[in-house]
Design an enzyme around this catalytic site. Structure first.
Site, short mmCIF file in Angstrom:
data_model
loop_
_atom_site.label_atom_id
_atom_site.label_comp_id
_atom_site.label_asym_id
_atom_site.label_seq_id
_atom_site.Cartn_x
_atom_site.Cartn_y
_atom_site.Cartn_z
N CYS A 2 91.54 -9.61 85.61
CA CYS A 2 90.62 -10.51 86.29
C CYS A 2 91.31 -11.85 86.55
O CYS A 2 92.11 -12.31 85.75
CB CYS A 2 89.34 -10.80 85.52
SG CYS A 2 88.35 -9.36 85.17
N ARG A 27 95.73 -9.30 89.61
CA ARG A 27 95.12 -9.23 88.27
C ARG A 27 93.93 -8.28 88.22
O ARG A 27 93.36 -8.04 87.15
CB ARG A 27 94.66 -10.62 87.83
CG ARG A 27 95.77 -11.63 87.77
CD ARG A 27 95.24 -12.99 87.40
NE ARG A 27 94.78 -13.03 86.04
CZ ARG A 27 95.54 -13.27 84.99
NH1 ARG A 27 96.82 -13.51 85.16
NH2 ARG A 27 95.05 -13.27 83.78
N TRP A 74 88.87 -6.86 87.34
CA TRP A 74 89.38 -5.59 86.83
C TRP A 74 88.33 -5.13 85.83
O TRP A 74 88.15 -5.76 84.78
CB TRP A 74 90.73 -5.78 86.17
CG TRP A 74 91.40 -4.50 85.79
CD1 TRP A 74 92.17 -3.71 86.58
CD2 TRP A 74 91.39 -3.88 84.49
NE1 TRP A 74 92.63 -2.63 85.88
CE2 TRP A 74 92.17 -2.70 84.58
CE3 TRP A 74 90.81 -4.19 83.28
CZ2 TRP A 74 92.37 -1.85 83.51
CZ3 TRP A 74 91.00 -3.34 82.20
CH2 TRP A 74 91.78 -2.18 82.32
N ASN A 98 87.16 -14.32 82.71
CA ASN A 98 88.23 -13.34 82.46
C ASN A 98 88.32 -13.16 80.95
O ASN A 98 88.53 -14.13 80.23
CB ASN A 98 89.55 -13.87 83.02
CG ASN A 98 90.75 -13.06 82.55
OD1 ASN A 98 90.62 -11.85 82.31
ND2 ASN A 98 91.89 -13.70 82.42
N GLY A 99 88.18 -11.92 80.49
CA GLY A 99 88.24 -11.66 79.05
C GLY A 99 87.16 -10.68 78.65
O GLY A 99 86.57 -10.01 79.51
N GLU A 482 111.74 4.33 83.00
CA GLU A 482 111.28 3.32 83.96
C GLU A 482 111.15 3.92 85.36
O GLU A 482 110.19 3.63 86.08
CB GLU A 482 112.27 2.12 83.94
CG GLU A 482 112.02 1.03 84.96
CD GLU A 482 110.67 0.34 84.83
OE1 GLU A 482 109.94 0.58 83.86
OE2 GLU A 482 110.34 -0.46 85.73
N LYS A 486 107.67 3.96 87.42
CA LYS A 486 107.52 3.37 88.76
C LYS A 486 106.90 4.38 89.70
O LYS A 486 105.99 4.06 90.46
CB LYS A 486 108.88 2.93 89.34
CG LYS A 486 109.51 1.70 88.75
CD LYS A 486 108.87 0.40 89.16
CE LYS A 486 107.77 0.00 88.20
NZ LYS A 486 108.15 -0.69 87.01
N GLU A 489 103.15 5.02 88.84
CA GLU A 489 102.28 3.88 89.12
C GLU A 489 101.91 3.76 90.59
O GLU A 489 100.78 3.49 90.91
CB GLU A 489 103.00 2.57 88.74
CG GLU A 489 102.98 2.22 87.29
CD GLU A 489 103.52 0.82 87.06
OE1 GLU A 489 104.69 0.56 87.42
OE2 GLU A 489 102.78 -0.01 86.53
N HIS A 505 115.35 21.46 74.99
CA HIS A 505 114.37 21.67 73.91
C HIS A 505 112.94 21.77 74.42
O HIS A 505 112.00 21.58 73.66
CB HIS A 505 114.49 20.54 72.87
CG HIS A 505 115.82 20.49 72.21
ND1 HIS A 505 116.24 21.41 71.29
CD2 HIS A 505 116.87 19.65 72.39
CE1 HIS A 505 117.46 21.13 70.90
NE2 HIS A 505 117.87 20.06 71.56
N LYS A 604 98.01 -6.25 87.05
CA LYS A 604 99.34 -6.76 86.70
C LYS A 604 99.38 -7.26 85.28
O LYS A 604 100.35 -7.03 84.56
CB LYS A 604 99.68 -7.89 87.68
CG LYS A 604 101.02 -8.52 87.43
CD LYS A 604 102.05 -7.88 88.29
CE LYS A 604 103.45 -8.36 87.98
NZ LYS A 604 104.40 -7.26 87.99
#
Ligand code: AGP
Length: 609
Positions: A2, A27, A74, A98-99, A482, A486, A489, A505, A604
Site C-alpha cells: 500500500c 506498492r 495491496w 498502510n499496515g 533468481e 524472475k 514473477e 536426484h 514491491k
C-alpha cells in the site's frame, strides 16, 4: 504494501496526490482512492483495480480542493473492491492507511456497540470510526487522532483529514514507512520518496511513534504522547527523472539497462585510484568488532535472499568466517544463536520488508549487531541497523528486482573484501586482481546487455512452455534461483532453480522435449560437471539454454541456445550471468502480454508478515 500520499498547501490537491500515487503504484494496485476537502466538505473518489480506473472516475467526477489524501492498495483485509478501497470515511473523518491493525476485530465490536455502522471489510475503517468517536468526546481533531492511535495495535502509516477542522492534515507512523516532503509553503507526506520528488528534495524521515500535524503554512512533529520534536530535513540526491520511464517501454527494462551506472555508483568512493583496499570505514561498525566475529548470519527475502546466498560464498572465501543464510520469515522462529560475536547482515532493497525488519529486531533482542545492505536511504531497516552499506541503484520501480540485486552483489563483494583484509586473510595479489575486475564490471555488464536482441529472439521459441528448470552450481546456484524467480514473477510460467548436481536426484524425471533447462555454466572448476548435466538433459530430449562466458565457448554443441557473457573473476561472474536471466524473463513476459512492471498479486515492498 500500500502507498499513501497527502498534500496540504495552496495548490489543488488531486493532481499532486494522483501523481504521487502513480510513483507508489509499485506498492500495490488492487484499488485506489483520493479524498479532498472543498468548502468544508469531504469528497471521496475510489475505484477497484489500477490507478487508471481511478483516473477515469476522476475524469467523470472531478475532485477539487485541498488538503488531499490518497491511497493505492495491496489487499490484506477484505478482497480488492471499491468498497474496501481507501480512503475510509466515518462522519467526515477520512483516513488512508498502510499496515495492519491487529486488534481491529475487538475494536470493531466495541464501536458497533456504540452504534457505528461499517461499510467495508477492512481493518482500516475502524481508524476513521475511532477518530469520530473520540472527537465526540474531546472536540479536538489532533487529540482524537492521538487517542485513536493509543487504541490500535499493529503497524500503520496513516494520513487523516476531516470536515470538522478542514485546514489540517495529520499523519503518523508505527512500523510502516512515512516520509514528509517540505516544499515552499506547502507540505507532502508519502510512503516513499519518489512520490514527492518532482516537488521537493527536502525530506524528513519519521520514526515509529511520531505524529505530524500539518496546517497550510506549518508542520509540527511530536511523539504520540505529545512531546514536540525537532527533526531537520535531509536533502535527497535522487532526481525526479530517476523515477521516470525515460523512453523505455517498462521500468523493468530501464532498470536492467541502468545496471552499468548503478554498479559504478555503488563502487564509487569505495575503491580509489592508487589504493589496493576497499573503503568501508564509514559503515558504522568498528573494525575491532568485525575482526573478532565468530559467525555471520545473512538474512533477507526473495531476490535479496538470493544475493545473500552469493554473499556466503564471498565472505567464507575471503574472510574465512562461517556464514549462515536465512530466509527472514524463518529466522526468528528458529531461535538463532546470535551473540555479541555474531553479525547479522540484513539485505533489503526497500528497507521496509516486514520479515527482514523482524529478523533485525530478533538479532538486536539477542544482543547481536546488525549491518544492512540497503537501497533506500533512511528506510526503516537502514535506520534501525547498527551500520549500513548503501547500494546506489537509485529508485527501483519495477516490482521484479534487477538493478537492486546486482548492486547488492557488488556491496557483498566489497564487504567480503573489506572483512578479508581486516582479518588478514586476503592475499594482496588476489586482492589486486579482484579490484581490477571490479573496475571492469560496469563495462562488462554493458557487454552483457548487447545480448538483448538474441534473447528477445530466443524468447519467441520459449514463451509457450509450461515449466522451466534453471541449473547452476556453486555461486551460480543462487543465480539459477533468481532466474527462476524472475520468470515466475513476471511471466507466470512455473520455474524451479536447482543446484545442477542435484538434477540426477529427482528433477531429471521432469525432462522431456517440452522442458527448457537454463544451465548457467561459466568457466570455473565445476564447468565440466555442469556440461555433463547439459548432455544428460539433451539425451532425454530436453532443450538446453546455456549461459556461459567466452572462456567456455566450447559448450556450443551441447545447447540449443548459447548466451555468452564476458569473462571475469569467478566472484563477480554472478553479476554478469544475472543479466541474461533478467532479459529472458522480461522478453518472455512481454511476448505473453503480462503486466511486466506490476505483475499480478505482487507488491514491491512487502510490509506485512
Ligand atoms: C524480487 O523480484 C521480488 N519482487 C521480491 O522477492 C523482493 O526481492 C523481496 O520482497 C525482498 O524485498 P526487499 O529487498 O525490498 O527486502
Amino acid at each position: 504494501m500500500c502507498g499513501i500520499v497527502g498534500y496540504i498547501g495552496p495548490q489543488e490537491a488531486t493532481p499532486i496526490v494522483l501523481e504521487g500515487l502513480k510513483r507508489l503504484e509499485y506498492r500495490g494496485y488492487d484499488s485506489a482512492g483520493i479524498a479532498t476537502i472543498s468548502q468544508g466538505k469531504v469528497s471521496v473518489r475510489r475505484a477497484e483495480g489500477k490507478l487508471i480506473n481511478l483516473e477515469k472516475t476522476l475524469a467523470e467526477r472531478p475532485l477539487v480542493g485541498q488538503p488531499g489524501i490518497g491511497h493505492t492498495r495491496w489487499a490484506t483485509h477484505g478482497r480488492p473492491s471499491e468498497t474496501n478501497a481507501h480512503p475510509h470515511n466515518a462522519g467526515g473523518f477520512v483516513v488512508v492507511h498502510n499496515g495492519i491493525i491487529e486488534n481491529y476485530l475487538d475494536l470493531k465490536d466495541l464501536l458497533r456497540e456504540q452504534g457505528h455502522v461499517f461499510s467495508s471489510e477492512t481493518d482500516t475503517e475502524i481508524i476513521a470510526h475511532l477518530v469520530e468517536e473520540h472527537y465526540k468526546a474531546c472536540g479536538d481533531f489532533e487529540a482524537a487522532v492521538r487517542k485513536t492511535l493509543e487504541d490500535v495495535r499493529g503497524a500503520y502509516a496513516v494520513a487523516i483529514i476531516c470536515e470538522q477542522e478542514p485546514g489540517k492534515l495529520i499523519a503518523a507512523k508505527q512500523g510502516s514507512p512515512l516520509v514528509v516532503g517540505k516544499g515552499q509553503g506547502e507540505f507532502f507526506v508519502a510512503s516513499d520518496i519518489p512520490a514527492m520528488l518532482s516537488h521537493t528534495r527536502e525530506m524528513v524521515f519519521l520514526d515509529d511513534g511520531e505524529v505530524v500535524v500539518f496546517t497550510a503554512d506549518a508542520m509540527a512533529i511530536s511523539t504520540l504522547a505529545g512531546t514536540p520534536l525537532e527533526k531537520k530535513p535531509k536533502t535527497i540526491t535522487w532526481s525526479p527523472v530517476m523515477a521516470e520511464k525515460d523512453g523505455y517501454r517498462h521500468f523493468m527494462l530501464k532498470e536492467i539497462y541502468e545496471q552499468p551506472r548503478a554498479i559504478a555508483d555503488t563502487i564509487a568512493g569505495r575503491i580509489r585510484n592508487g589504493h589496493s583496499g576497499v573503503f568501508l570505514a564509514d559503515i558504522g561498525l568498528a573494525d575491532d568488532y568485525l575482526k573478532g566475529l565468530e559467525r555471520v548470519y545473512i538474512v533477507a527475502c526473495g531476490t535479496s535472499w538470493h544475493a545473500a546466498l552469493v554473499g556466503k560464498f564471498l565472505i567464507e572465501k575471503h574472510a574465512r568466517i562461517p556464514v549462515e543464510v536465512d530466509i527472514a520469515s524463518e529466522f526468528r522462529y528458529r531461535n538463532p544463536l546470535v551473540t555479541d560475536r555474531t553479525l547479522t547482515l540484513v539485505i533489503s532493497q526497500s528497507g521496509e520488508t516486514a520479515d527482514t525488519l523482524a529478523a533485525l529486531q530478533e538479532s538486536h533482542d539477542k544482543g547481536g549487531k546488525v549491518l544492512a545492505i540497503c537501497n533506500v536511504v533512511e528506510s526503516s531497516i537502514a535506520r534501525k541497523s547498527d551500520g549500513v552499506i548503501y547500494t546506489h541503484a537509485g529508485p527501483e520501480i519495477g516490482v521484479a528486482s534487477t538493478k537492486a540485486f546486482t548492486t547488492q552483489l557488488v556491496a557483498l563483494f566489497l564487504f567480503a573484501f573489506y572483512l578479508g583484509r581486516l582479518r588478514g586473510n586476503l592475499d594482496p595479489e588476489v586482492g589486486r586482481s579482484m579490484l581490477e575486475a571490479l573496475v571492469s564490471l560496469p563495462r562488462k555488464v554493458e557487454e552483457c546487455l548487447e545480448l538483448n536482441a538474441a534473447i528477445e529472439e530466443a524468447a519467441q521459441g520459449l514463451m509457450h512452455v509450461r515449466d522451466f528448470l534453471y541449473l547452476g552450481r556453486g555461486n551460480q546456484y543462487p543465480i539459477a534461483l533468481e532466474g527462476a524467480l524472475k520468470l515466475k514473477e513476471i511471466s507466470y510460467i512455473h520455474a524451479e532453480g536447482y543446484p545442477a548436481g542435484e538434477m540426477k536426484h529427482g528433477p531429471i524425471a521432469l525432462i522431456d522435449e517440452q522442458l527448457p533447462v537454463v544451465v548457467i555454466a561459466p568457466h570455473n572448476e565445476t564447468m565440466d560437471k555442469v556440461a555433463a548435466n547439459m548432455e544428460e538433459v539433451q539425451a532425454r530430449g530436453g532443450r538446453v539454454v546455456a549461459v556461459t562466458d567466452r572462456a567456455a565457448a566450447g559448450l556450443a554443441g551441447k545447447a540449443e541456445i548459447v548466451l555468452t557473457v564476458p569473462s571475469i573473476v569467478d566472484d563477480l561472474m554472478p553479476v554478469l550471468t544475472s543479466i541474461p536471466m533478467q532479459l529472458l524473463a522480461y522478453h518472455i513476459a512481454v511476448l505473453k502480454g503480462t503486466d511486466v512492471d506490476q505483475p499480478r498479486n505482487l507488491a514491491k515492498s512487502v510490509t506485512v508478515e
